[in-house]
Each structure stands twice: as structure tokens, then as C-alpha cells.
Design an enzyme around this catalytic site. Structure first.
Site, mmCIF file in Angstrom:
data_model
loop_
_atom_site.group_PDB
_atom_site.id
_atom_site.type_symbol
_atom_site.label_atom_id
_atom_site.label_comp_id
_atom_site.label_asym_id
_atom_site.label_seq_id
_atom_site.Cartn_x
_atom_site.Cartn_y
_atom_site.Cartn_z
ATOM 1 N N GLU A 161 3.229 1.281 3.993
ATOM 2 C CA GLU A 161 2.901 1.776 5.343
ATOM 3 C C GLU A 161 3.628 3.065 5.728
ATOM 4 O O GLU A 161 4.236 3.153 6.803
ATOM 5 C CB GLU A 161 3.163 0.659 6.386
ATOM 6 C CG GLU A 161 2.334 -0.574 6.105
ATOM 7 C CD GLU A 161 2.640 -1.769 7.000
ATOM 8 O OE1 GLU A 161 3.427 -1.634 7.938
ATOM 9 O OE2 GLU A 161 2.077 -2.853 6.741
ATOM 10 N N GLU A 266 -3.715 -7.882 1.270
ATOM 11 C CA GLU A 266 -3.292 -8.740 2.397
ATOM 12 C C GLU A 266 -4.521 -9.195 3.174
ATOM 13 O O GLU A 266 -4.545 -9.181 4.405
ATOM 14 C CB GLU A 266 -2.319 -7.975 3.319
ATOM 15 C CG GLU A 266 -1.116 -7.412 2.590
ATOM 16 C CD GLU A 266 -0.069 -6.787 3.507
ATOM 17 O OE1 GLU A 266 -0.144 -6.952 4.731
ATOM 18 O OE2 GLU A 266 0.845 -6.124 2.960
HETATM 19 O O1 9MR Z 1 3.090 -11.910 7.585
HETATM 20 C C1 9MR Z 1 4.320 -11.280 7.861
HETATM 21 C C2 9MR Z 1 4.972 -11.926 9.073
HETATM 22 O O2 9MR Z 1 5.378 -13.253 8.762
HETATM 23 C C3 9MR Z 1 6.187 -11.106 9.519
HETATM 24 O O3 9MR Z 1 6.690 -11.645 10.719
HETATM 25 C C4 9MR Z 1 5.745 -9.679 9.718
HETATM 26 C C5 9MR Z 1 6.884 -8.842 10.250
HETATM 27 O O4 9MR Z 1 7.462 -8.057 9.358
HETATM 28 O O5 9MR Z 1 5.245 -9.155 8.505
HETATM 29 C C6 9MR Z 1 4.064 -9.803 8.118
HETATM 30 O O6 9MR Z 1 3.526 -9.209 6.952
HETATM 31 C C7 9MR Z 1 3.137 -7.847 7.041
HETATM 32 C C8 9MR Z 1 3.311 -7.227 5.672
HETATM 33 O O7 9MR Z 1 4.612 -7.415 5.206
HETATM 34 C C9 9MR Z 1 2.954 -5.752 5.693
HETATM 35 N N1 9MR Z 1 1.642 -5.519 6.245
HETATM 36 C C10 9MR Z 1 1.322 -6.173 7.503
HETATM 37 C C11 9MR Z 1 1.642 -7.661 7.406
HETATM 38 C C12 9MR Z 1 1.232 -8.375 8.658
HETATM 39 O O8 9MR Z 1 2.020 -7.932 9.712
#
Ligand code: 9MR
Length: 382
Positions: A161, A266
Site C-alpha cells: 500500500e 485479499e
Molecule cells: O484483516 C486485518 C485486520 O484484522 C487488521 O485489524 C487490519 C489493521 O491493520 O488489517 C487487516 O488486513 C489488511 C491487510 O493487512 C492489508 N490490506 C487491507 C487489509 C484489510 O484492512
């Protein structure tokens, strides 16, 4: 539209037939349930994101289902910097090592997530003000973490990102302190520390033209520097009723034309209203709860269910068309109850974005995905 009872009967029978065709019957979690990993075994890996209880096999239902359905795993949180590198000179590899052991036992590939991300940084990094110390953290982090897992994980999301929606570089702490070459530098360090893992750039909305152009420029820059990048991860946090197949198809073509693999990393298809009418998966954006924004607390109406089924069907039909270019399709979670989309961007909603319901039962959308491979058109193609 099929009524529910007829559909379950139909789906059950279809499941039996499919598992016979795919050879998955010995693996079935429930009688006749086909296996995603078996069904698509000659096409691409099928992955899921795992949380701590799942890695530790605490819930018997999850523990039974995951190895039968998936052959790739991504840690949902435990390899992020705040967990794996909690203090300046302290690393915590315990859960990551458990994940590697779990994957080995179940013949799965690990996609490690993620080395460099502006979010979920350890508290000590947020307090660093000088560029030299950020540079030192950045270098130590990649060298230590990537080297620890070299040969143990199949791939790394090296940078996550790093782009804004308009395709420019995100004004993250790394851009501000290290300058715009930090991404090339992250891949250079990762290739040295982890020569046996594939290295990917991962982001959301990079199927959309402006952000895609930014990602292409970034990938070309890494390649021009003579640094290895093996693939790009399109996250795929989409809304079931609003998927741009055209953008996704163009992205598969344009990214693969750079000589790299494309991954969908994802995937989940939200069905709830979005307060900003947007697909951005920025975890820091939040909105207030109100009942109107949580319209299906007790179950999904058939009309919305069909949108979800169609969304998944269209996507997997497209993925199969480009199977030679796609390395993996990973769902962001195993079942609906566990999805981050129940709490983002509004806390405490009931969302239905995945293929298994809260009881781990395969949903209609699951069968829509399987059918893309087993209908006449699918068979001809494969
Ligand atoms: O699914 C993840 C969630 O449990 C966490 O709280 C969140 C915060 O960092 O991150 C989520 O995963 C993210 C991923 O690492 C990167 N892309 C977006 C995902 C959804 O937010």
C-alpha cells in the site's frame, strides 16, 4: 432464482458429482463438499488469511476445513511489524514460526505479509523523528525478518500500500524520511536477505486505471534498477454489487506484460453499504454505526445473495481465462464471522463477504466458484 431448499439439494448433489470429478472425495470436510484447492489445482493456488486461533488450530471446525480447502496461507496480522518487531532490537518470531510449521504439515505455501507498510508500525517507530534512525529500522527490519524466513516462506509482500488513489506515492513515514527510492531499496534488501522467496508489491485498488498506472511505474522502476520483483498482488476488497471486470482484466494483462505474476491476495466481496461509496481499504478510515448501515443482521436476502454469487462467478470465470498469468487467489479470511469487514469501516456490522458462512458451511457463492470450473464452458477451456 432457485429457492433455498431446492438449491441445497441441488448443491449437495452437485457437490457429490464434483468431488468425484475432482478426486476430492477423500478430502471432504462434509460428505460431498468439493475442495477449492483440488478443483483449481492445475490453475492457481487458493489461499486464505489466518488469524492466531486458526494457526493454533483451536477451533476444530476451522482446523478440519482449512487444509482441505486451501493450499496457500497469509498471516492476517502476525507478521506485521508491530507484532514481529515490537522493540528496536527485539523480534518475536513465535507465531510466524508456528504458521510455517502449520503450512509445512498441511502442504501449503506461505505468503508472508508484510515487510514495509505505513500502518501497524511498532510504537517505537512512530516516535522516531530523525531520518537516520528510520533508515536503520527499515534496514534492520528487512534484513532480520526476511532472513529469518528465507527458504521457509514461498513469497513476501515486500511493500504494501505505498500508493495514493491518484497513483502518486503515499506520503508515508518512509517516503518522508527516506525519499522516493525507498521502495526499490526495500526490494533490494529483501532479495539479498531472502533469495529463495518470491517478492511482490501488494496494494488495493491498483486495478483502477490511475492507481494502476502508478503501480506500473513503480514496478518498472524496480526492474530498471536491476532489482528482482516477481509479482504484484491486487488485494481485491471489492463490493459484490460493484465489480469492474474490465479494470481487472486490463490489469491482469498490463501487469503480466511486465513479466511478473499477478496474484489476487485479499479477496472478499462486501455486501453492506459503504459510507463513502468507495472501494478503498484504508484501515484508518472509520465511520459511526447506525442501524441503516447494518441492513442484514440476521441473514442475507436472496436478492443480495445472488449478487454475491454472480460477483464470485464472474471473477473466477475471468481468473480461469487468465490462469497462466495468475499465481494465486487468496480470500481474506476463512468464514464470514471472522472477516475484518464486520468491523470496518463501521464497528459491529454483519457482513457476508466470503465463501463459508459463520458455521463454516459452504455458501451458494462457494458452489458458484466451483461451477466456473465444472460447467461445460469451464471444462472446454480447461
Ligand atoms: O484483516 C486485518 C485486520 O484484522 C487488521 O485489524 C487490519 C489493521 O491493520 O488489517 C487487516 O488486513 C489488511 C491487510 O493487512 C492489508 N490490506 C487491507 C487489509 C484489510 O484492512
Amino acid at each position: 432464482m432457485l429457492n433455498k431448499n431446492f438449491y441445497s439439494l441441488f448443491a449437495g448433489t452437485l457437490g457429490l458429482l464434483l468431488s468425484a470429478c475432482t478426486g476430492a472425495q477423500q478430502n471432504s470436510p462434509g460428505a460431498g463438499t468439493p475442495s477449492l484447492r483440488e478443483t483449481f489445482r492445475n490453475d492457481f493456488l487458493i489461499g486464505t488469511a489466518l488469524n492466531v486461533p486458526q494457526i493454533e488450530e483451536r477451533d476444530p471446525k476451522a482446523a478440519a476445513l482449512i487444509p482441505l480447502q486451501f493450499n496457500a496461507v497469509t498471516p492476517e496480522n502476525i507478521m506485521k511489524a508491530e507484532v514481529i518487531h515490537p522493540q528496536w532490537d527485539k523480534y518475536n518470531f513465535e507465531m510466524g514460526d508456528k504458521l510455517v510449521a502449520y503450512a509445512q504439515k498441511n502442504n501449503m505455501k506461505v505468503n508472508a505479509h508484510t515487510l514495509i507498510w505505513h500502518s501497524q508500525l511498532p510504537a517505537f517507530v512512530r516516535n522516531i523523528k530523525d531520518a537516520d534512525s528510520i533508515k536503520q529500522f527499515f534496514t534492520n527490519h528487512i534484513n532480520t525478518v526476511a532472513a529469518h524466513y528465507d527458504g521457509k516462506v514461498f513469497s513476501w509482500d515486500v511493500v504494501n500500500e505505498a500508493l495514493e488513489e491518484d497513483g502518486s506515492l503515499r506520503k508515508s513515514i518512509f517516503l518522508q524520511k527516506l525519499g522516493e527510492d525507498y521502495i526499490v531499496e526495500a526490494f533490494r534488501l529483501a532479495q539479498k536477505a531472502s533469495p529463495h522467496s518470491e517478492l511482490y508489491y501488494n496494494d488495493y485498488n491498483i486495478e483502477q486505471p490511475r492507481k494502476r498506472a502508478g503501480a506500473i511505474a513503480l514496478i518498472k522502476k524496480i526492474q530498471a534498477a536491476g532489482v528482482r520483483i516477481d509479482g504484484v498482488g491486487i488485494q481485491g476488497h471489492w463490493r459484490a454489487y460493484n465489480i469492474s471486470l474490465k479494470d481487472i482484466e486490463e490489469s491482469i494483462r498490463e501487469f503480466s506484460a511486465l513479466g511478473i505474476k499477478v496474484m489476487f491476495t485479499e479477496l472478499d466481496l462486501g455486501v453492506l453499504p459503504n459510507p463513502w461509496d468507495s472501494d478503498a481499504a484504508d484501515v484508518n478510515k472509520k465511520a459511526e454505526y447506525n442501524a441503516k448501515m447494518n441492513p442484514y443482521p440476521t441473514g442475507l436476502p436472496d436478492s443480495i445473495q445472488s449478487k454475491l454469487n454472480k460477483g464470485y462467478k464472474d471473477l473466477f470465470t475471468l481468473f480461469l481465462k487468465y490462469k497462466g498469468k495468475i499465481g494465486r487467489v487468496t480470500f481474506w479470511g476463512v468464514n464470514d464471522g471472522q472477516s475484518w469487514l464486520n468491523n470496518w469501516p463501521i464497528q459491529g456490522r454483519t457482513n457476508y463477504p466470503l465463501l463459508f458462512d459463520r458455521e463454516f458451511k459452504p455458501k451458494q457463492a462457494f458452489y458458484s466458484v466451483i461451477e466456473t470450473k465444472t460447467t461445460k464452458a469451464g471444462k472446454k477451456d480447461n
